[in-house]
Write a protein that holds these residues in place. Structure first.
Motif, PDB file in Angstrom:
ATOM      1  N   HIS A 197      -9.625 -20.095 -11.613  1.00 33.61           N
ATOM      2  CA  HIS A 197     -10.433 -20.076 -10.395  1.00 33.61           C
ATOM      3  C   HIS A 197      -9.632 -19.658  -9.158  1.00 33.61           C
ATOM      4  CE1 HIS A 197      -8.709 -24.183 -10.427  1.00 33.61           C
ATOM      5  NE2 HIS A 197      -8.736 -24.070  -9.112  1.00 33.61           N
ATOM      6  N   HIS A 198      -8.329 -19.393  -9.328  1.00 29.57           N
ATOM      7  CA  HIS A 198      -7.515 -18.888  -8.222  1.00 29.57           C
ATOM      8  C   HIS A 198      -7.415 -17.367  -8.238  1.00 29.57           C
ATOM      9  CE1 HIS A 198      -5.507 -22.529  -6.400  1.00 29.57           C
ATOM     10  NE2 HIS A 198      -6.141 -23.046  -7.441  1.00 29.57           N
ATOM     11  N   VAL A 199      -8.062 -16.723  -9.198  1.00 26.55           N
ATOM     12  CA  VAL A 199      -7.996 -15.273  -9.330  1.00 26.55           C
ATOM     13  C   VAL A 199      -9.417 -14.722  -9.453  1.00 26.55           C
ATOM     14  CG1 VAL A 199      -7.103 -13.322 -10.666  1.00 26.55           C
ATOM     15  CG2 VAL A 199      -5.765 -15.433 -10.500  1.00 26.55           C
ATOM     16  N   ALA A 200      -9.705 -13.656  -8.715  1.00 32.13           N
ATOM     17  CA  ALA A 200     -11.010 -12.997  -8.810  1.00 32.13           C
ATOM     18  C   ALA A 200     -10.780 -11.496  -8.824  1.00 32.13           C
ATOM     19  CB  ALA A 200     -11.894 -13.390  -7.629  1.00 32.13           C
ATOM     20  N   ASP A 201     -11.463 -10.774  -9.722  1.00 30.28           N
ATOM     21  CA  ASP A 201     -11.302  -9.324  -9.761  1.00 30.28           C
ATOM     22  C   ASP A 201     -12.648  -8.650  -9.961  1.00 30.28           C
ATOM     23  OD1 ASP A 201     -11.711  -9.968 -12.422  1.00 30.28           O
ATOM     24  OD2 ASP A 201      -9.653  -9.576 -13.016  1.00 30.28           O
ATOM     25  N   TRP A 202     -12.649  -7.361  -9.653  1.00 28.21           N
ATOM     26  CA  TRP A 202     -13.891  -6.600  -9.639  1.00 28.21           C
ATOM     27  C   TRP A 202     -13.571  -5.146  -9.918  1.00 28.21           C
ATOM     28  CZ3 TRP A 202     -16.592  -3.663  -5.439  1.00 28.21           C
ATOM     29  CH2 TRP A 202     -17.953  -3.471  -5.732  1.00 28.21           C
ATOM     30  N   ASP A 203     -14.313  -4.534 -10.849  1.00 28.32           N
ATOM     31  CA  ASP A 203     -14.179  -3.108 -11.129  1.00 28.32           C
ATOM     32  C   ASP A 203     -14.935  -2.311 -10.066  1.00 28.32           C
ATOM     33  OD1 ASP A 203     -12.652  -3.386 -13.480  1.00 28.32           O
ATOM     34  OD2 ASP A 203     -14.465  -3.837 -14.634  1.00 28.32           O
ATOM     35  N   VAL A 204     -14.269  -1.296  -9.522  1.00 26.74           N
ATOM     36  CA  VAL A 204     -14.839  -0.495  -8.443  1.00 26.74           C
ATOM     37  C   VAL A 204     -15.128   0.907  -8.960  1.00 26.74           C
ATOM     38  CG1 VAL A 204     -14.494   0.402  -6.119  1.00 26.74           C
ATOM     39  CG2 VAL A 204     -13.527  -1.818  -6.752  1.00 26.74           C
ATOM     40  N   GLU A 205     -16.363   1.350  -8.810  1.00 26.64           N
ATOM     41  CA  GLU A 205     -16.711   2.712  -9.180  1.00 26.64           C
ATOM     42  C   GLU A 205     -16.065   3.684  -8.175  1.00 26.64           C
ATOM     43  OE1 GLU A 205     -18.342   3.743 -11.840  1.00 26.64           O
ATOM     44  OE2 GLU A 205     -18.482   1.650 -12.519  1.00 26.64           O
ATOM     45  N   PRO A 206     -15.620   4.869  -8.644  1.00 26.10           N
ATOM     46  CA  PRO A 206     -14.948   5.829  -7.746  1.00 26.10           C
ATOM     47  C   PRO A 206     -15.930   6.555  -6.850  1.00 26.10           C
ATOM     48  CG  PRO A 206     -15.103   6.730  -9.959  1.00 26.10           C
ATOM     49  CD  PRO A 206     -15.619   5.316 -10.054  1.00 26.10           C
ATOM     50  N   ASP A 207     -16.568   5.807  -5.973  1.00 30.23           N
ATOM     51  CA  ASP A 207     -17.567   6.335  -5.062  1.00 30.23           C
ATOM     52  C   ASP A 207     -17.421   5.581  -3.741  1.00 30.23           C
ATOM     53  OD1 ASP A 207     -19.782   7.090  -3.615  1.00 30.23           O
ATOM     54  OD2 ASP A 207     -21.218   6.763  -5.231  1.00 30.23           O
ATOM     55  N   THR A 208     -17.273   6.312  -2.632  1.00 27.47           N
ATOM     56  CA  THR A 208     -17.066   5.648  -1.345  1.00 27.47           C
ATOM     57  C   THR A 208     -18.234   4.751  -0.960  1.00 27.47           C
ATOM     58  OG1 THR A 208     -17.913   7.640  -0.231  1.00 27.47           O
ATOM     59  CG2 THR A 208     -15.524   7.425  -0.443  1.00 27.47           C
ATOM     60  N   ALA A 209     -19.397   4.957  -1.577  1.00 30.90           N
ATOM     61  CA  ALA A 209     -20.535   4.071  -1.315  1.00 30.90           C
ATOM     62  C   ALA A 209     -20.282   2.655  -1.828  1.00 30.90           C
ATOM     63  CB  ALA A 209     -21.801   4.643  -1.948  1.00 30.90           C
ATOM     64  N   LEU A 257      -8.148 -10.367  -6.092  1.00 33.40           N
ATOM     65  CA  LEU A 257      -7.715 -11.324  -5.083  1.00 33.40           C
ATOM     66  C   LEU A 257      -7.061 -12.502  -5.778  1.00 33.40           C
ATOM     67  CD1 LEU A 257     -10.874 -11.388  -2.772  1.00 33.40           C
ATOM     68  CD2 LEU A 257      -8.766 -10.091  -2.422  1.00 33.40           C
ATOM     69  N   ILE A 258      -5.934 -12.948  -5.239  1.00 33.55           N
ATOM     70  CA  ILE A 258      -5.183 -14.069  -5.810  1.00 33.55           C
ATOM     71  C   ILE A 258      -4.933 -15.078  -4.711  1.00 33.55           C
ATOM     72  CG2 ILE A 258      -3.066 -14.780  -6.972  1.00 33.55           C
ATOM     73  CD1 ILE A 258      -2.785 -11.879  -7.956  1.00 33.55           C
ATOM     74  N   ARG A 259      -5.337 -16.308  -4.956  1.00 38.89           N
ATOM     75  CA  ARG A 259      -5.083 -17.381  -3.997  1.00 38.89           C
ATOM     76  C   ARG A 259      -3.947 -18.247  -4.514  1.00 38.89           C
ATOM     77  NH1 ARG A 259      -8.780 -22.664  -2.424  1.00 38.89           N
ATOM     78  NH2 ARG A 259      -7.325 -23.479  -0.867  1.00 38.89           N
ATOM     79  N   ASP A 260      -2.826 -18.220  -3.818  1.00 41.94           N
ATOM     80  CA  ASP A 260      -1.683 -19.077  -4.155  1.00 41.94           C
ATOM     81  C   ASP A 260      -1.147 -19.604  -2.838  1.00 41.94           C
ATOM     82  OD1 ASP A 260       0.187 -20.315  -5.786  1.00 41.94           O
ATOM     83  OD2 ASP A 260       1.469 -18.552  -5.956  1.00 41.94           O
ATOM     84  N   THR A 261       0.155 -19.610  -2.646  1.00 34.40           N
ATOM     85  CA  THR A 261       0.696 -19.973  -1.340  1.00 34.40           C
ATOM     86  C   THR A 261       0.385 -18.888  -0.316  1.00 34.40           C
ATOM     87  OG1 THR A 261       2.820 -19.004  -1.984  1.00 34.40           O
ATOM     88  CG2 THR A 261       2.545 -21.369  -2.309  1.00 34.40           C
ATOM     89  N   SER A 262       0.084 -17.682  -0.797  1.00 36.97           N
ATOM     90  CA  SER A 262      -0.408 -16.588   0.025  1.00 36.97           C
ATOM     91  C   SER A 262      -1.727 -16.103  -0.556  1.00 36.97           C
ATOM     92  CB  SER A 262       0.593 -15.423   0.059  1.00 36.97           C
ATOM     93  OG  SER A 262       1.826 -15.804   0.639  1.00 36.97           O
ATOM     94  N   LEU A 263      -2.491 -15.402   0.260  1.00 37.24           N
ATOM     95  CA  LEU A 263      -3.686 -14.723  -0.218  1.00 37.24           C
ATOM     96  C   LEU A 263      -3.289 -13.277  -0.481  1.00 37.24           C
ATOM     97  CD1 LEU A 263      -6.702 -14.576  -0.825  1.00 37.24           C
ATOM     98  CD2 LEU A 263      -7.080 -14.097   1.605  1.00 37.24           C
ATOM     99  N   ILE A 264      -3.329 -12.892  -1.748  1.00 37.66           N
ATOM    100  CA  ILE A 264      -2.859 -11.577  -2.162  1.00 37.66           C
ATOM    101  C   ILE A 264      -4.060 -10.706  -2.522  1.00 37.66           C
ATOM    102  CG2 ILE A 264      -1.447 -10.300  -3.815  1.00 37.66           C
ATOM    103  CD1 ILE A 264       0.208 -12.879  -4.157  1.00 37.66           C
ATOM    104  N   CYS A 265      -4.061  -9.511  -1.991  1.00 38.71           N
ATOM    105  CA  CYS A 265      -5.082  -8.517  -2.320  1.00 38.71           C
ATOM    106  C   CYS A 265      -4.394  -7.383  -3.065  1.00 38.71           C
ATOM    107  CB  CYS A 265      -5.758  -8.009  -1.047  1.00 38.71           C
ATOM    108  SG  CYS A 265      -6.863  -6.603  -1.316  1.00 38.71           S
ATOM    109  N   GLU A 266      -4.923  -7.026  -4.231  1.00 34.42           N
ATOM    110  CA  GLU A 266      -4.379  -5.937  -5.034  1.00 34.42           C
ATOM    111  C   GLU A 266      -5.477  -4.922  -5.342  1.00 34.42           C
ATOM    112  OE1 GLU A 266      -1.004  -8.374  -7.634  1.00 34.42           O
ATOM    113  OE2 GLU A 266      -2.814  -7.608  -8.607  1.00 34.42           O
ATOM    114  N   VAL A 267      -5.155  -3.649  -5.236  1.00 34.69           N
ATOM    115  CA  VAL A 267      -6.058  -2.578  -5.660  1.00 34.69           C
ATOM    116  C   VAL A 267      -5.265  -1.675  -6.599  1.00 34.69           C
ATOM    117  CG1 VAL A 267      -7.446  -0.608  -4.954  1.00 34.69           C
ATOM    118  CG2 VAL A 267      -7.438  -2.683  -3.563  1.00 34.69           C
ATOM    119  N   SER A 268      -5.757  -1.549  -7.825  1.00 32.03           N
ATOM    120  CA  SER A 268      -5.065  -0.774  -8.853  1.00 32.03           C
ATOM    121  C   SER A 268      -5.873   0.465  -9.213  1.00 32.03           C
ATOM    122  CB  SER A 268      -4.849  -1.619 -10.112  1.00 32.03           C
ATOM    123  OG  SER A 268      -4.142  -2.806  -9.823  1.00 32.03           O
ATOM    124  N   ASP A 269      -5.166   1.555  -9.535  1.00 28.03           N
ATOM    125  CA  ASP A 269      -5.829   2.746 -10.049  1.00 28.03           C
ATOM    126  C   ASP A 269      -4.880   3.436 -11.011  1.00 28.03           C
ATOM    127  OD1 ASP A 269      -4.665   5.433  -8.753  1.00 28.03           O
ATOM    128  OD2 ASP A 269      -4.584   3.866  -7.221  1.00 28.03           O
TER     129      ASP A 269
END
Length: 317
Positions: A197-209, A257-269
């Motif tokens: 529950h400290h990690v949340a992720d989401w697949d993003v379609e390659p569309d600026t919309a 998004l990762i919630r630990d001692t910091s709030l970390i945002c990651e975007v991978s491609d």
């Protein structure tokens, strides 16, 4: 590990008329003003001196303010704060300027804007592993070989201790040679797994919309974690990183998004191309996104893998 926290970087959203429409929690920490105090007011009300040419809401014309220039701001308690500011234009899909994001830093903080390449190595470590990074100056010396120094360091690291700080202190007292010829540094970290529950992720379609949907996903998740004060900056950095991945990266794209001692945002491609910080000129339509991320967060970087890259940034909680 112990560390020193930098002063916060505030973000202010200003409309084309110079009226504040968004105010970050860091703005309250830096200047004492809350969003309720500032939204709807002219941004120039926060300045202790006349605005420089080109400043949002000012009457002059010219380029965006130089981020190395002094600007005195008004604190809510009546004092002044010496700061540096940078105005980043917000453009609509039709190219019109919708306003600016103004980043504000207390004078004296040195943002890290260098981008360097390093060889990437991946290791799988069991939970609870102790990772030690050290320089040659810690284990070498005129009268002791490096192998002997490493063996002594290992003996120190395997002994029980109450904290990593205690292990570091003991290692420096025990291992550091008196006849060292180089600087010595030791960095320790212990691995631990985060609950699901400290990690949340989401697949993003390659569309600026999809960018507005990514922003909403991030804000909803941050608020569900009870981190409403981080929602404003999170929305901005997610927008920038996801937009960059869609425009310049390759699918699949994933936001985490990762919630630990910091709030970390990651975007991978799937692209191997690493981004580079650059200072956009006054009338450039782009090139400010990563600089904005660097200003608003306490750290950012690129992590390469066999499947592409990950751009990450961290906000201190």
């Amino acid at each position: 590990m112990a560390g020193k926290q930098d002063s916060p970087t505030a973000a202010v959203v200003v409309d084309p008329d110079g009226v504040v429409s968004g105010w970050s929690e860091a703005g309250r920490l830096l200047l004492g003003w809350t969003a309720q105090d500032t939204v709807g007011r002219s941004v120039t009300d926060l300045l202790a001196d006349p605005p420089p040419a080109g400043f949002p809401g000012g009457h002059g014309t010219g380029p965006d303010p130089d981020p190395t220039e002094f600007i005195r701001l008004r604190h809510r308690n009546g004092s002044t704060v010496d700061a540096v500011v940078a105005a980043h234009p917000l453009s609509g899909s039709d190219g019109r300027t919708l306003g600016h994001v103004v980043t504000v830093q207390r004078w004296g903080r040195r943002p890290v804007i260098a981008d360097r390449a390093f060889e990437a190595t991946e290791l799988e470590l069991p939970e609870g592993s102790l990772l030690a990074l050290y320089t040659d100056g810690l284990v070498g010396g005129r009268e002791r070989g490096a192998d002997e120094g490493v063996s002594e360091l290992l003996r120190v690291l395997t002994r029980a201790a109450t904290s990593l700080e205690a292990v570091c202190d003991r290692a420096m007292e025990t291992v550091l040679p008196d006849d060292r010829t180089d600087d010595a540094a030791l960095l320790l970290a212990r691995t631990h797994a985060l609950a699901a529950h400290h990690v949340a992720d989401w697949d993003v379609e390659p569309d600026t919309a999809q960018v507005p949907h990514a922003r909403k996903f991030a804000v909803d998740q941050v608020e569900a974690w009870g981190l409403q004060e981080a929602a404003f900056v999170t929305e901005l950095v997610v927008s920038e990183l996801v937009t960059n991945a869609i425009r310049y990266g390759e699918p699949p794209i994933r936001l985490r998004l990762i919630r630990d001692t910091s709030l970390i945002c990651e975007v991978s491609d799937a692209s191997d191309t690493a981004p580079h910080l650059r200072r956009a000129r006054a009338f450039d339509e782009g090139g400010r996104g990563l600089l904005l991320v660097a200003h608003l967060t306490q750290g950012w970087g690129t992590r390469h893998s066999t499947n592409g890259k990950t751009i990450w940034c961290a906000q201190t909680l």
